[in-house]
Design a protein around this motif. Structure first.
Motif, mmCIF file in Angstrom:
data_model
loop_
_atom_site.group_PDB
_atom_site.id
_atom_site.type_symbol
_atom_site.label_atom_id
_atom_site.label_comp_id
_atom_site.label_asym_id
_atom_site.label_seq_id
_atom_site.Cartn_x
_atom_site.Cartn_y
_atom_site.Cartn_z
ATOM 1 N N ASP A 148 0.815 3.967 -2.988
ATOM 2 C CA ASP A 148 0.447 5.337 -2.640
ATOM 3 C C ASP A 148 1.399 6.341 -3.298
ATOM 4 O O ASP A 148 0.977 7.422 -3.744
ATOM 5 N N SER A 149 2.683 6.005 -3.377
ATOM 6 C CA SER A 149 3.653 6.910 -4.016
ATOM 7 C C SER A 149 3.346 7.071 -5.498
ATOM 8 O O SER A 149 3.432 8.182 -6.052
ATOM 9 N N GLY A 196 0.811 -1.207 0.000
ATOM 10 C CA GLY A 196 0.000 0.000 0.000
ATOM 11 C C GLY A 196 0.848 1.261 0.000
ATOM 12 O O GLY A 196 0.505 2.249 -0.664
ATOM 13 N N ILE A 197 1.981 1.241 0.762
ATOM 14 C CA ILE A 197 2.848 2.422 0.804
ATOM 15 C C ILE A 197 3.446 2.706 -0.567
ATOM 16 O O ILE A 197 3.484 3.856 -1.032
ATOM 17 N N SER A 240 5.934 11.728 3.161
ATOM 18 C CA SER A 240 5.141 10.565 3.545
ATOM 19 C C SER A 240 6.027 9.390 3.942
ATOM 20 O O SER A 240 5.798 8.739 4.977
ATOM 21 N N ILE A 288 0.434 6.762 -6.919
ATOM 22 C CA ILE A 288 -0.819 7.511 -7.046
ATOM 23 C C ILE A 288 -0.566 9.005 -6.867
ATOM 24 O O ILE A 288 -1.128 9.837 -7.602
ATOM 25 N N VAL A 289 0.300 9.371 -5.919
ATOM 26 C CA VAL A 289 0.621 10.793 -5.718
ATOM 27 C C VAL A 289 1.217 11.380 -7.000
ATOM 28 O O VAL A 289 0.827 12.467 -7.451
#
Length: 591
Positions: A465-466, A461-462, A502, A468-469
């Motif tokens: 998430d990168s 997930g981490i 993050s 997606i940013v």
């Protein structure tokens, strides 16, 4: 050529292939190192691979009926933890069970025998003077030699002095009678050091001459008993080794066993303890590069220990072998018996000889972590199976696969063509994580346990998430009316800051968790921290360069509806253009 605008890197735009080549070469090199190391899979913890479980039962020391308490048990657990960790064993569990038991779980794949020896060796550490010694066993007893000790393989030297080069030898004895005479003479010799007055009176002729007849008779009886024990002792017999010196106090002479440099069992008569393990401040194994003497063990003593050590070495230096040696005794076994040639008064000393790295580190661990507040008995040693852990691992991997599948489905449905960048990035991150974990096993003793697997699953997930940013920043730029290539370069600085902040927060949380926790939870924290660092590496050296390359392709640059970057679907603003105002109509009458 005009210089690139602020926030944009010309090399990043024109040479993204270098970054891709760098990370691919790094993966190939790490993979090659993994196979060359002979460990192509990560080392598993005891909950996944099984291992050895040791149960130790505490015993009250003589004269201390209330020594078993929570404080002493916790201190013992801490020392045992440090002992095992000093061997490079990771994921070992040391915990109390009930009021007087300690359970030590050692994962499979480590040197469980060495770890068991270190953990199970739980008595006090003492430095005792050697009174007599010889090779033990039926073959050796025909021509024993009191000086046939392992002193040739280990020497005690002060850091400020030169090392001793050899030890003199006493004349050998050849019968049980001469063995007994050697023991008796050694016990009566003036060279027998002792810190206590009672020990001195039995060791010194001058003290003995002035002592009462009853004291002389008592000392003679003790010497006769010790002589009989030494004569009968066969250190090649495991049962006799276990009982050697049983019940002896620190202030009493005793017999003991140990192995010499040739691997033969040696038996000893030892004087009263002069230095305790608690007098040692620190100990470490170092490689002597200056004199090419190989591995040695250095010791630092406390202020009180320095004086005691100076006293015993000063007395021993005046004697002939083997009575110029002191034995380092742990749990009744002699782990080393170095000799001295002069008083060591500097508060530090080193033991050198034909050590290899493992032997030096093992001795340093014993010296550093040898003193426990309680005596322990090894109650049981069992093999732990990985059946339950295997089932949990199987369930965890299924959960991880489902989670990864859902992430991939989301990326494909929502980002469409951008998933061609995200999915390979996830694969690269997974490959780096696997290879590094496999290499950390033999390197630092890292063992993969169930919490560590959970940490790797959370990392999916981490990492996603990168991506997606970054993708959302690019889409924001396209919504502002910019074409794809400028949008990628303008979005990167903003996305980079968000990703770094993050990941820093995630890494900080993992670091704090690793520091303040113990046992299996540390596996979760370590894996989370490792994957967070790898996320930064993958985004900077793989995801961004790959996005830059694909932005030059017509499929993405034209804003195809399947690219995930369609301006119409994103609600992009039309580009601003200047238009002429229409001229006023001409009045026909004026015409």
């Amino acid at each position: 050529m005009a210089a690139p605008k602020k926030g944009r890197s010309a090399s990043a735009q024109s040479r993204p292939g270098r970054s891709l080549a760098f990370i691919l070469i790094a993966i190939a090199a790490l993979t090659g190192g993994m196979f060359l190391s002979g460990h192509p899979t990560p080392r598993l913890g005891i909950d996944l691979a099984g291992g050895t479980s040791i149960t130790l039962t505490a015993k009250n020391e003589p004269g201390q009926p209330n020594a078993i308490n929570q404080t002493n048990m916790n201190t013992a657990v801490d020392i045992m933890n440090r002992r095992v960790n000093g061997l490079g064993v990771s994921e070992a569990e040391v915990q109390t069970q009930g009021s007087d038991n300690i359970i030590v779980n050692i994962p499979k794949g480590t040197n469980s025998k060495e770890a068991r020896d270190q953990v199970g060796t739980t008595a006090k550490l003492y430095f005792r003077p050697v009174l007599a010694t010889e090779v033990s066993g039926s073959a050796a007893s025909a021509s024993p030699s009191p000086s046939a000790s392992s002193s040739s393989s280990s020497k005690a030297t002060d850091k400020a002095t030169e090392k001793a080069t050899s030890s003199s030898s006493a004349s050998p004895t050849s019968s049980a009678t001469s063995q007994g005479r050697a023991v008796t003479d050694a016990l009566k010799a003036d060279s027998t050091p002792s810190a206590s007055s009672s020990a001195s009176s039995s060791a010194s002729p001058s003290a003995s001459s002035s002592a009462s007849p009853s004291a002389n008779a008592s000392a003679s009886a003790a010497a006769t008993k010790l002589q009989a024990q030494y004569t009968a002792l066969d250190c090649t017999d495991k049962a006799q080794r276990a009982k050697a010196g049983e019940g002896a106090k620190a202030t009493d002479p005793t017999v003991a066993c140990g192995k010499n440099s040739s691997g033969q069992w040696q038996k000893y008569v030892l004087g009263p303890a002069e230095v305790k393990g608690t007098d040692i401040k620190s100990a470490s194994a170092v490689f002597d590069t200056q004199s090419a003497a190989g591995w040695k063990v250095t010791m630092e003593f406390t202020s009180g220990g320095s004086k005691k050590f100076a006293d015993i070495t000063g007395k021993l230096a005046k004697n002939q072998s083997p009575q110029n040696q002191f034995a380092i005794v742990l749990d009744g076994d002699v782990v080393s018996d170095p000799f001295v040639q002069q008083a060591l008064t500097g508060g530090s000393a080193e033991i050198s000889g034909s050590f290899d790295q493992t032997e030096a580190q093992g001795l340093a661990n014993m010296l550093k972590y040898g003193s426990l507040p309680l005596d322990f008995k090894e109650s049981s040693v069992t093999t732990v199976t990985a059946a339950l852990g295997g089932e949990q691992l199987h369930a965890g991997l299924i959960a991880g696969a489902i989670g990864l599948g859902l992430v991939v489905i989301y990326l494909v449905v929502y980002y469409r063509g951008l998933s061609i960048i995200a999915i390979p990035s996830l694969l690269v991150s997974g490959a780096l994580t696997y290879v590094i974990m496999a290499l950390l096993g033999p390197t630092i003793g890292f063992a993969l346990n169930l919490p560590a697997v959970c940490g790797a699953i959370v990392a999916i997930g981490i990492t996603a998430d990168s991506f997606i940013v970054f993708f959302e920043r690019i889409r924001d730029e396209i919504r502002e009316g910019r074409s794809l290539r400028p949008a990628v370069e303008r979005a990167w600085p903003r996305a980079r800051r968000t990703i770094l902040v993050s990941d820093f927060v995630s890494f900080l949380a993992a670091a704090v968790l690793f520091i303040v926790t113990v046992g299996k939870v540390q596996g979760f924290a370590f894996t989370l921290g490792l994957t967070t660092v790898l996320d930064v590496v993958v985004v900077f050296f793989f995801t961004k360069p790959l996005m830059t390359l694909l932005a030059r392709r017509k499929f993405y640059a034209s804003g195809s509806r399947w690219s995930g970057l369609d301006p119409k679907a994103l609600g992009a603003k039309p580009p601003l253009r200047r238009t002429r105002r229409p001229s006023a109509p001409v009045d026909p009458k004026e015409a």
